[in-house]
Design an enzyme around this catalytic site. Structure first.
Site, mmCIF file in Angstrom:
data_model
loop_
_atom_site.group_PDB
_atom_site.id
_atom_site.type_symbol
_atom_site.label_atom_id
_atom_site.label_comp_id
_atom_site.label_asym_id
_atom_site.label_seq_id
_atom_site.Cartn_x
_atom_site.Cartn_y
_atom_site.Cartn_z
ATOM 1 N N GLN A 1 7.817 -33.270 -5.965
ATOM 2 C CA GLN A 1 6.491 -32.282 -6.052
ATOM 3 C C GLN A 1 7.234 -31.072 -6.804
ATOM 4 O OE1 GLN A 1 3.826 -33.190 -2.116
ATOM 5 N NE2 GLN A 1 2.957 -32.263 -3.986
ATOM 6 N N LYS B 1 -2.070 -23.151 -12.583
ATOM 7 C CA LYS B 1 -1.082 -22.396 -11.704
ATOM 8 C C LYS B 1 0.346 -23.050 -11.603
ATOM 9 C CE LYS B 1 -2.868 -23.414 -7.346
ATOM 10 N NZ LYS B 1 -1.537 -24.175 -6.758
ATOM 11 N N LYS C 1 -5.317 -26.254 -3.656
ATOM 12 C CA LYS C 1 -4.557 -27.153 -4.516
ATOM 13 C C LYS C 1 -2.655 -26.826 -4.172
ATOM 14 C CE LYS C 1 -7.467 -29.018 -7.016
ATOM 15 N NZ LYS C 1 -8.457 -28.769 -6.064
ATOM 16 N N ASP C 2 -1.869 -28.088 -4.494
ATOM 17 C CA ASP C 2 -0.583 -27.910 -4.101
ATOM 18 C C ASP C 2 0.172 -26.972 -4.563
ATOM 19 O OD1 ASP C 2 -0.045 -31.065 -2.941
ATOM 20 O OD2 ASP C 2 -1.403 -31.036 -4.486
ATOM 21 N N LYS C 3 0.927 -26.218 -4.051
ATOM 22 C CA LYS C 3 1.810 -25.110 -4.537
ATOM 23 C C LYS C 3 3.044 -25.805 -5.523
ATOM 24 C CE LYS C 3 5.456 -21.790 -3.121
ATOM 25 N NZ LYS C 3 6.043 -21.070 -2.205
#
Length: 343
Positions: free
Chosen positions: A18, A46, A75-77
Site C-alpha cells: 500500500q 491525494k 480513502k486509504d492513506k
C-alpha cells in the site's frame, strides 16, 4: 479473527504494497453533476494523506469548519486516491490559488447540493502485484474472474480494526461497561468496530459451512434476509436459488442493533450467536457477498508484476478481494511500503 474464503487456491504467491505507486483508488460518483447550482464539486487526488487530513487542510485554507466540506467516503492513506468534495461556490476564486504538494485539484464543477456520506457508487482499484511469474499471473486472472461470478465474501478488511486490532478489545470493554468513553465520535467508532467484528465472525461461520458442504459457492439457508435490487429487505418463503446466482437477490448479514430485521429459522440459529439485542444503537444489514466487476489484468514480465484493476461497490475492501485470490489473510505489517516513496 481469521477471514475464511470460498475459493481453494493452489499455492499462489504474490506481494502487494500500500503505497502511492502500487495502490491506486478512484472514487466513482453516484450520479453525474449538474454543472450549475450553489455548490462547487472538487475532484481531487491525494497522496499519503487520510481523507480527514485532506479535509483539514482545505478547511484551514478556506478558514471554515471541516463540517462545511462534503465528502462521500474515506480513502486509504497509503495510496494514490481520487475522490469528490463539495464546498459553497463562494470559495471558487480562492480555490484557484490552492496549492499543496500532496493534494491536487483535478477539476471542478457546480452542483445543486453538497456531497453527503455514502454518495458514491463504488471505487475503481489499480493494484500492482509483485513477484508473480507468468503461470501465477494466469491463475490469478482465472480465480479473480471466477470470484466475480460466484461472489466475494464481503468482510470488513484488516484496516477496519486498527494495526493491532486493539480497537476490538476497547469496543468490547465499552459495551460491557468496563470502559467509559466520553467522546461521542470515539464512542460511535467503537460501536461500529463492535458491529463489524460480529458481522465478520458470522460471515466466517457461513463460509465454513459452505466449504463443509464441498461448495465453492455460498450456501443459502431458510430464513435468510435478502437485499433486492431496489435495496429493500425481504425473507422469502423459499430459498431463492434461481434469483441468487443472477444477483437479483443478495443474502445479508446483521450489523447488530435496534430497528433492523433479523433472520429466521436455520439462518437465525447461526445469526443469533453474533447478535446483541440489547445494543441501543441502530442496526443494519450488510451484503454477505459482493461482485467485483470490470476486471483487467496486465502482466509485465520484466518486472514480474501483474497489474490487477477492478471495481467494487462502496463499503467493500480491495484487500479482501486480494486475500480471496491468495487464500490467506493479510495485515498492515504485510503490506507496508516496499521502497522509498516515488519522487
Amino acid at each position: 479473527m481469521n477471514r475464511e474464503y470460498l475459493q481453494s487456491t493452489q499455492d499462489i504467491n504474490f506481494k502487494f504494497y500500500q503505497n502511492e505507486r502500487d495502490f491506486v483508488v478512484d472514487e466513482i460518483p453516484l450520479a453525474g453533476f449538474l454543472g450549475r447550482g450553489n455548490y462547487l464539486i472538487l475532484h481531487v487526488s491525494k497522496v499519503e494523506l487520510t481523507t480527514w487530513d485532506m479535509i483539514a487542510i482545505f478547511a484551514e485554507f478556506l478558514a471554515i469548519p471541516a463540517e462545511k466540506i462534503g465528502y462521500a467516503g474515506l480513502k486509504d492513506k497509503h495510496a494514490t486516491t481520487s475522490q469528490y468534495l463539495s464546498v459553497e461556490t463562494k470559495y471558487e476564486n480562492l480555490l484557484k490559488k490552492f496549492q499543496h504538494k500532496q493534494i491536487k485539484i483535478l477539476s471542478t464543477i457546480r452542483h445543486s447540493h453538497s456531497i453527503r456520506m455514502g454518495d458514491l457508487a463504488g471505487n475503481r482499484f489499480s493494484i500492482n502485484l509483485h513477484e508473480v511469474d507468468n503461470i501465477d499471473a494466469g491463475k490469478i486472472e482465472k480465480i479473480a474472474r471466477k470470484i466475480a461470478k460466484t461472489g466475494l465474501p464481503n468482510y470488513f478488511g484488516y484496516q477496519r480494526f486498527g494495526r493491532d486490532a486493539d480497537s476490538i478489545n476497547q469496543a468490547n470493554e465499552m459495551i460491557k461497561g468496563e470502559l467509559f468513553v466520553e467522546d461521542a465520535k470515539l464512542k460511535n467508532f467503537l460501536i461500529s468496530i463492535y458491529q463489524s467484528y460480529h458481522f465478520n465472525e458470522w460471515l466466517r461461520e457461513r463460509v465454513l459451512l459452505s466449504k463443509e458442504q464441498a461448495s465453492s459457492e455460498f450456501i443459502l439457508l431458510s430464513g435468510d434476509v435478502y437485499q433486492l435490487s431496489d435495496k429493500k429487505l425481504t425473507i422469502p418463503n423459499l430459498v431463492p436459488n434461481k434469483d441468487f446466482p443472477m444477483k437479483g437477490a443478495v443474502v445479508t448479514g446483521l450489523l447488530c442493533g435496534r430497528d433492523t430485521i433479523r433472520a429466521k429459522g436455520a439462518a437465525r440459529e447461526i445469526e443469533v450467536k453474533y447478535d446483541d439485542e440489547f445494543l441501543q444503537e441502530k442496526g443494519q444489514r450488510r451484503e454477505a457477498l459482493i461482485y467485483p466487476s470490470d476486471i483487467d489484468c496486465k502482466y509485465i514480465r520484466k518486472e514480474t508484476m501483474l497489474n490487477l484493476s477492478f471495481t467494487l461497490p462502496k463499503g467493500s475492501y480491495a484487500t479482501v478481494f486480494l486475500e480471496s485470490i491468495a487464500g490467506r489473510n493479510y495485515s498492515a505489517k504485510d503490506v507496508k511500503m516496499k521502497e522509498k516513496k516515488r519522487k
